[in-house]
Design an enzyme around this catalytic site. Structure first.
Site, PDB file in Angstrom:
ATOM      1  N   SER A  97       9.413  11.689   8.836  1.00  9.57           N
ATOM      2  CA  SER A  97       8.398  12.456   9.575  1.00  9.57           C
ATOM      3  C   SER A  97       8.941  13.847   9.897  1.00  9.57           C
ATOM      4  CB  SER A  97       8.030  11.747  10.881  1.00  9.57           C
ATOM      5  OG  SER A  97       7.052  10.772  10.656  1.00  9.57           O
ATOM      6  N   LYS A 117      15.652   7.107  19.803  1.00 10.84           N
ATOM      7  CA  LYS A 117      15.708   7.052  18.334  1.00 10.84           C
ATOM      8  C   LYS A 117      15.914   8.456  17.751  1.00 10.84           C
ATOM      9  CE  LYS A 117      12.701   4.214  16.728  1.00 10.84           C
ATOM     10  NZ  LYS A 117      11.433   3.682  16.208  1.00 10.84           N
ATOM     11  N   THR A 169      10.319   3.999   6.505  1.00  9.79           N
ATOM     12  CA  THR A 169      10.924   3.103   7.498  1.00  9.79           C
ATOM     13  C   THR A 169      11.640   1.960   6.785  1.00  9.79           C
ATOM     14  OG1 THR A 169       9.185   3.709   9.024  1.00  9.79           O
ATOM     15  CG2 THR A 169      10.456   1.747   9.574  1.00  9.79           C
ATOM     16  N   LYS A 178       4.680   8.644  22.313  1.00 11.06           N
ATOM     17  CA  LYS A 178       3.963   7.545  21.657  1.00 11.06           C
ATOM     18  C   LYS A 178       2.515   7.565  22.119  1.00 11.06           C
ATOM     19  CE  LYS A 178       4.899   4.122  18.813  1.00 11.06           C
ATOM     20  NZ  LYS A 178       5.902   4.079  17.744  1.00 11.06           N
ATOM     21  N   LYS A 200       7.786  13.227  19.771  1.00 11.15           N
ATOM     22  CA  LYS A 200       7.469  12.720  18.429  1.00 11.15           C
ATOM     23  C   LYS A 200       7.249  11.224  18.539  1.00 11.15           C
ATOM     24  CE  LYS A 200       7.120  13.068  13.953  1.00 11.15           C
ATOM     25  NZ  LYS A 200       5.936  12.186  14.013  1.00 11.15           N
TER      26      LYS A 200
HETATM   27  P1  NAD Z   1       1.491  -2.923  10.138  1.00 11.24           P
HETATM   28  O1  NAD Z   1       0.278  -2.909  10.985  1.00 11.24           O
HETATM   29  O2  NAD Z   1       1.394  -2.336   8.770  1.00 11.24           O
HETATM   30  O3  NAD Z   1       2.011  -4.420   9.968  1.00 11.24           O
HETATM   31  C1  NAD Z   1       2.183  -5.291  11.046  1.00 11.24           C
HETATM   32  C2  NAD Z   1       2.404  -6.675  10.476  1.00 11.24           C
HETATM   33  O4  NAD Z   1       2.690  -7.583  11.540  1.00 11.24           O
HETATM   34  C3  NAD Z   1       1.193  -7.253   9.740  1.00 11.24           C
HETATM   35  O5  NAD Z   1       1.632  -7.979   8.614  1.00 11.24           O
HETATM   36  C4  NAD Z   1       0.590  -8.212  10.759  1.00 11.24           C
HETATM   37  O6  NAD Z   1      -0.136  -9.246  10.130  1.00 11.24           O
HETATM   38  C5  NAD Z   1       1.863  -8.724  11.395  1.00 11.24           C
HETATM   39  N1  NAD Z   1       1.644  -9.318  12.708  1.00 11.24           N
HETATM   40  C6  NAD Z   1       0.815  -8.901  13.682  1.00 11.24           C
HETATM   41  N2  NAD Z   1       0.888  -9.755  14.730  1.00 11.24           N
HETATM   42  C7  NAD Z   1       1.789 -10.694  14.401  1.00 11.24           C
HETATM   43  C8  NAD Z   1       2.303 -11.845  15.047  1.00 11.24           C
HETATM   44  N3  NAD Z   1       1.880 -12.188  16.271  1.00 11.24           N
HETATM   45  N4  NAD Z   1       3.237 -12.574  14.392  1.00 11.24           N
HETATM   46  C9  NAD Z   1       3.648 -12.230  13.150  1.00 11.24           C
HETATM   47  N5  NAD Z   1       3.201 -11.174  12.484  1.00 11.24           N
HETATM   48  C10 NAD Z   1       2.279 -10.415  13.102  1.00 11.24           C
HETATM   49  O7  NAD Z   1       2.613  -2.235  11.013  1.00 11.24           O
HETATM   50  P2  NAD Z   1       3.969  -1.574  10.508  1.00 11.24           P
HETATM   51  O8  NAD Z   1       3.758  -0.117  10.400  1.00 11.24           O
HETATM   52  O9  NAD Z   1       4.509  -2.359   9.376  1.00 11.24           O
HETATM   53  O10 NAD Z   1       4.876  -1.770  11.828  1.00 11.24           O
HETATM   54  C11 NAD Z   1       5.539  -2.986  12.068  1.00 11.24           C
HETATM   55  C12 NAD Z   1       6.552  -2.760  13.178  1.00 11.24           C
HETATM   56  O11 NAD Z   1       7.461  -1.730  12.767  1.00 11.24           O
HETATM   57  C13 NAD Z   1       5.966  -2.289  14.515  1.00 11.24           C
HETATM   58  O12 NAD Z   1       6.736  -2.822  15.573  1.00 11.24           O
HETATM   59  C14 NAD Z   1       6.155  -0.793  14.476  1.00 11.24           C
HETATM   60  O13 NAD Z   1       6.237  -0.223  15.783  1.00 11.24           O
HETATM   61  C15 NAD Z   1       7.492  -0.721  13.763  1.00 11.24           C
HETATM   62  N6  NAD Z   1       7.718   0.583  13.136  1.00 11.24           N
HETATM   63  C16 NAD Z   1       6.874   1.060  12.186  1.00 11.24           C
HETATM   64  C17 NAD Z   1       7.126   2.301  11.622  1.00 11.24           C
HETATM   65  C18 NAD Z   1       6.272   2.866  10.517  1.00 11.24           C
HETATM   66  O14 NAD Z   1       6.672   3.868   9.918  1.00 11.24           O
HETATM   67  N7  NAD Z   1       5.140   2.253  10.193  1.00 11.24           N
HETATM   68  C19 NAD Z   1       8.238   3.048  12.038  1.00 11.24           C
HETATM   69  C20 NAD Z   1       9.087   2.520  13.004  1.00 11.24           C
HETATM   70  C21 NAD Z   1       8.805   1.280  13.549  1.00 11.24           C
END
Ligand code: NAD
Length: 439
Positions: free
Chosen positions: A365, A101, A197, A113, A77
């Site tokens: 999920s 996780k 999340t 992944k 997953k």
């Molecule tokens: P997203 O693409 O919606 O948002 C990412 C954000 O990070 C954006 O605001 C982008 O502008 C910003 N960003 C990108 N590069 C950057 C940098 N160098 N410095 C500062 N900000 C930066 O992604 P998301 O879904 O919000 O995921 C964010 C994190 O959370 C990731 O590490 C992802 O693996 C983790 N995550 C997400 C989920 C989910 O359900 N979406 C679940 C578990 C973990």
């Protein structure tokens, strides 16, 4: 006992760093050598090239990956990431984290992944759709509702998940909603998945911060990353009374010591694709004087709580000494390197690990997968009724382990996961079983 990392890949830095986290936890876990050996290597790694006809008629080839790290506790997953920095090494380390996780949350899943190396902002919507469908064409035999289930991650969203599910269904000639989670509601998505999340992280924060006698109204928060998770969590924290004083995206950050009005910033960002500080008193909101920050400056702010919610490797040996926050909740996957972890610990900073803090996404999920397979769909209230106790229960269990063994919360989370993974791996037979304890 130490855990080695695979030697059959070219670049192993991220996965090596990820798996080095186990070493501390292994001091407290009795796990068989056999089980540990199984966890050293990703079970399967697929690397594909995806040809896409671009709008201007040219053909562009994209590099994509899918890794199933372990599936002892259930099908793989994990999300799919669209980002220029995606590599096989990164995808393997993210799949490794997903394995732990799922075990932390006691979900019947393993870890997987996927990702494609690209800058999604450079593609039109049509090109993104062709790329997403092309990715599924390339990996269709590697995934499946009982094998490996996809979900959104950085720069992928519900619509992309919908295209992926649709393409898989076309290939398999049957509607297969359970192969992808995080889909649009009308295509079998779950209520509450888009904010799961952030909601899960909020439950973890609300469960653990009271241990430090912190009152929301007196707690300042800085959040790096204002995407799907960072922005939604900022809003939940602000609603609960926390003072969110700084947020940032890839362009940089904003700071206002009065606290920011998060819904207005979200609205502003949606309209203009940039962030500006907005402050609200009663119902009158206005764009206010604010400091513009770099992401480095945001990370070093003197706040109570720091929430990295963007990319991995944001706090490293190079900047860990500059961190002033007292509590860090890892919403991004792997935002702190292991070397930085040691520095933060020596500074007395509490780090709450990604494999617990951001596990609300994979948990909902799982609920979506259950709904798809049963054909019975839940209301938003039902989703929250199932999510909250799960997040609170595992957060409390990990807190208890950290107190019992006097370890960091990260080590406690790995102990928790390793116990479950070790038990599952050993249930298939141990050296003792096959040799009647003679070897
Ligand atoms: P997203 O693409 O919606 O948002 C990412 C954000 O990070 C954006 O605001 C982008 O502008 C910003 N960003 C990108 N590069 C950057 C940098 N160098 N410095 C500062 N900000 C930066 O992604 P998301 O879904 O919000 O995921 C964010 C994190 O959370 C990731 O590490 C992802 O693996 C983790 N995550 C997400 C989920 C989910 O359900 N979406 C679940 C578990 C973990």
């Amino acid at each position: 006992m130490t855990i080695a990392t695979p030697t059959n890949q070219l670049s192993l830095s991220l996965l090596a760093d990820a798996s080095s986290r186990l070493e501390e936890a292994l001091k407290y876990v009795s796990i068989s050598e056999d089980a540990l050996g199984r966890l050293k290597y990703p079970k399967a790694s697929l690397s594909v090239s995806i040809p896409v006809r671009m709008d201007n008629g040219s053909l562009r080839i994209f590099q994509g990956y899918r890794v199933r790290y372990d599936d002892t506790r259930g099908p793989g997953k994990g999300g799919v990431r669209y980002h220029p920095h995606v590599t096989l090494d990164e995808v393997q380390s993210l799949a490794f984290w997903m394995t732990f996780k799922s075990a932390v949350m006691n979900l019947p899943f393993g870890g997987a992944k996927g990702g494609i190396a690209l800058n999604p902002k450079e593609l039109s919507r049509q090109e993104l759709e062709r790329l997403s469908r092309g990715y599924i064409d390339a990996i269709a035999d590697f995934i499946g509702p009982d094998v490996d289930i996809l979900a959104p991650d950085m720069y992928t969203n519900a619509m992309i998940m919908g295209w992926m599910m649709d393409q898989y269904s076309i290939i398999k000639r049957k509607v297969s909603p359970a192969v992808v989670t995080g889909k649009p509601i009308m295509m079998g998505g779950s209520q509450g998945r888009n904010t799961a999340t952030a909601t899960g992280a909020f439950y973890v924060i609300s469960t653990l911060l009271p241990h430090f006698d912190l009152i929301p109204e007196q707690t300042t928060v800085a959040i790096q990353g204002f995407g799907k998770v960072g922005a939604a969590l900022a809003e939940l924290l602000a609603q609960a009374g926390y003072k969110v004083v700084a947020v940032s995206d890839s362009q940089g950050g904003i700071y206002c010591d009065r606290g920011l009005d998060i819904p207005s910033i979200r609205q502003y960002k949606n309209e203009s694709r940039s962030i500006k500080a907005v402050y609200c008193e009663d119902t009158v909101c206005s764009i206010v004087e604010h400091e513009v920050l770099t992401n480095e400056e945001l990370l070093a702010l003197d706040v109570d709580v720091l929430i990295p919610a963007a990319l991995e490797n944001q706090i490293t040996e190079a900047n860990a000494h500059d961190i002033s926050a007292k509590y860090i909740f890892e919403v991004a996957n792997g935002p702190i390197t292991s070397a930085a972890d040691r520095i933060l610990e020596s500074k007395g900073i509490y780090v709450f690990p990604d494999i617990l803090v951001n596990a609300g996404g994979v948990t909902v999920s799982y609920f979506e997968w259950v709904q798809n397979r049963s054909g019975m769909y839940w209301t938003l209230e039902e989703v929250h009724q199932h999510l909250k106790p799960k997040m609170v229960e595992e957060a409390k269990a990990i807190w208890k382990l950290s107190q019992e063994y006097d370890t960091s919360m990260r080590t406690a989370a790995y102990i928790h996961a390793l116990n479950r993974l070790g038990e599952a791996l050993d249930a298939k037979g141990t050296r003792d079983y096959y040799t009647n304890g003679k070897n």
